[in-house]
Design an enzyme around this catalytic site. Structure first.
Site, PDB file in Angstrom:
ATOM      1  N   ASP A   1      98.008  57.882  43.253  1.00 29.86           N
ATOM      2  CA  ASP A   1      99.471  57.829  43.341  1.00 29.86           C
ATOM      3  C   ASP A   1     100.063  58.239  41.993  1.00 29.86           C
ATOM      4  O   ASP A   1      99.360  58.273  40.973  1.00 29.86           O
ATOM      5  CB  ASP A   1      99.960  56.443  43.751  1.00 29.86           C
ATOM      6  CG  ASP A   1      99.535  55.342  42.772  1.00 29.86           C
ATOM      7  OD1 ASP A   1      98.364  55.395  42.305  1.00 29.86           O
ATOM      8  OD2 ASP A   1     100.341  54.446  42.481  1.00 29.86           O
TER       9      ASP A   1
ATOM     10  N   GLU B   1      98.538  52.058  42.128  1.00 28.01           N
ATOM     11  CA  GLU B   1      98.353  51.719  40.717  1.00 28.01           C
ATOM     12  C   GLU B   1      99.661  51.760  39.947  1.00 28.01           C
ATOM     13  O   GLU B   1      99.899  50.936  39.061  1.00 28.01           O
ATOM     14  CB  GLU B   1      97.333  52.683  40.091  1.00 28.01           C
ATOM     15  CG  GLU B   1      96.802  52.237  38.741  1.00 28.01           C
ATOM     16  CD  GLU B   1      97.662  52.689  37.569  1.00 28.01           C
ATOM     17  OE1 GLU B   1      97.461  52.163  36.464  1.00 28.01           O
ATOM     18  OE2 GLU B   1      98.526  53.567  37.751  1.00 28.01           O
TER      19      GLU B   1
END
Length: 491
Positions: free
Chosen positions: A109, A173
């Protein structure tokens, strides 16, 4: 399928963030001829690897924006497909148990990015002068793919991979790894029970060219200070000078927190900071660090310190930064208004042995003293606290990792302490009680999370070789430890 409930969507996306690669293999001996064959294959397939990275970069896997969560899930599916294509077993939620040696962690991400912020479209891989530009190139899609490319090389050459391994690829994350810690705790006696070491592709080098091996990263304590006097904004011509102004009180805060040299003025904040050992000091003496390169990478013309030693040693000390003010007028032009409420935001980067609860108490007591002199109402909160991470540089795994880096890059890496925060490193080390290693391909000028994030084509390709060499070195170490153990048993 994404559930309609937005909170459930977040949990579902996290569930998709745990990916497993488990492949039972026979160990393989490491020889110069084998390394040459592996590295040659990687060189010959550079264009394929760049195409894979181009496909990944094109996915706007921004986990910060809830409306883009579907793109995060799509990115996780792409990562799963790449692993399945290599013969992996991929589970979304039911995390099985298999023999394993190395656990490889990365995330796919990204943080929000806009086309107008940089010189290239953040979601279109663009090659300029040997550099690959795009959002997530270095943080962290490129490094994750480098590991996968290494595994693919062994399979394509019909070579037995020298270790067993699992991948954990996360999709949340950038939003503080929501739910990851809970998943680790639940699976620690199952999926993660036989892990020997954890490898993270985080942190960055101190140089544009020389590789580094990180043995520690900083913690972080983030604070909000809210000052509120009324229920609505007021006109300065009517109320200016006759009431307490929240912004006026708030801007007095920075001068009490840190002085003009960067020294933190909160009483007791340095009390628990450990002194640098002689061994660490020697590690710093050999570090390749160019002051002009450092200034160029940061875009800053002048710093508090003028020598390499001063700058590097300062990384071992806590620092305080003002991060922003919420509630004040910040648009172009002039607005003569007194805001009713403002929120100041600052953070303290921590080093080993600093206690989060103690730091919070020291900050609160200091602010009580500062605001009492101004008779100012305030609320202080610490919405985020992350502890520092520290590894043992004498761990045999670090010696093996150093060997892998030297094999590919031709020189020993710098052993460095990184002031940036890598929360998962401390999390993995605490929950799993295993050695954690950061194996990096991020040059100092790659600009992670910046407007022009990039990875050099050279580092991307060499990163795959370094990953393959790491597998070989870990196998040699494991075999050596087994032989020693057998010898001791026989004796």
């Amino acid at each position: 399928m994404v559930p309609s409930n937005p909170n459930h969507s977040m949990i579902s996306a996290l569930g998709n963030s745990l990916r497993q690669l488990s492949k039972a293999v026979m160990p393989s001996a490491s020889t110069p001829e084998l390394e040459t064959e592996i590295f040659q294959y990687i060189d010959e397939h550079q264009s394929d690897y760049i195409e894979h990275l181009k496909e990944w970069v094109a996915v706007e896997s921004d986990s910060v924006q809830p409306d883009l969560r579907k793109e995060v899930i799509r990115m996780m599916a792409l990562a799963a497909d790449r692993l399945v294509a290599l013969g992996a077993i991929v589970n979304l939620t039911n995390l099985g148990s298999h023999q394993v040696l190395v656990w490889i962690y990365g995330h796919v991400d990204v943080q929000p990015a806009k086309k107008e912020d940089g010189k290239t479209d953040p979601y279109t891989l663009t090659e300029i002068n040997g550099n690959l530009y795009g959002c997530g190139e270095i943080d962290n899609k490129g490094p994750v793919l480098a590991w996968i490319n290494a595994v693919e090389t062994f399979i394509a050459l019909k070579l037995a991979t020298p270790v067993n391994f699992k991948f954990v690829v996360e999709g949340m994350e950038e939003t503080r790894s929501l739910g990851l810690e809970k998943s680790l705790q639940e699976e620690n006696q199952c999926f993660f029970s036989d892990v020997d070491c954890v490898v993270i592709s985080g942190s960055l080098w101190l140089s544009n060219k020389k590789p580094a091996l990180t043995y520690g990263s900083g913690g972080n304590a983030c604070f909000f200070v809210e000052v509120e006097y009324g229920s609505k904004d007021l006109h300065n011509g009517t109320f200016g000078g006759i009431i307490h102004e929240p912004l006026m009180d708030l801007i007095a805060l920075p001068y009490s927190l840190v002085d003009h040299t960067g020294h933190i003025q909160i009483p007791g904040i340095y009390d628990s900071v450990a002194s640098m050992t002689e061994e660490e000091r020697k590690l710093y003496e050999s570090i390749q660090f160019n002051l002009e390169e450092h200034r160029s990478n940061s875009g800053v013309k002048k710093s508090f310190y003028g020598t390499k030693e001063e700058i590097l040693l300062h990384l071992w000390l806590p620092s305080l930064s003002i991060n922003g003010i919420e509630g004040a007028f910040n648009e172009p032009g002039i607005k003569t208004v007194i805001p009713a409420k403002v929120i100041g935001k600052f953070s303290i980067c921590q080093v080993p042995h600093m206690d989060l609860s103690v730091v919070k108490q020291q900050v609160v007591e200091h602010l009580e003293s500062v605001f009492s002199k101004r008779n100012s109402p305030k609320k202080v909160s610490m919405p985020l606290g992350v502890k520092p991470w520290l590894a043992d540089v004498n761990d045999p795994l670090y010696k093996a990792t150093r060997g892998a880096i030297k094999t590919v890059f031709g020189e020993d890496p710098d052993f460095i302490w990184d002031g940036s925060t890598v929360p998962v490193a401390r999390m993995f080390q605490t929950i799993m009680q295993k050695s954690v290693i950061m194996l990096l391909i991020r040059a100092a000028d790659d600009g992670e999370r910046s407007q022009n994030e990039k990875i050099s084509k050279y580092n991307y390709i060499e990163g795959a070789k370094m990953s393959a060499a790491f597998f070989l070195e870990i196998h040699k170490l494991h075999r050596h430890l087994q032989e020693n153990s057998n010898t001791e048993t026989n004796n």
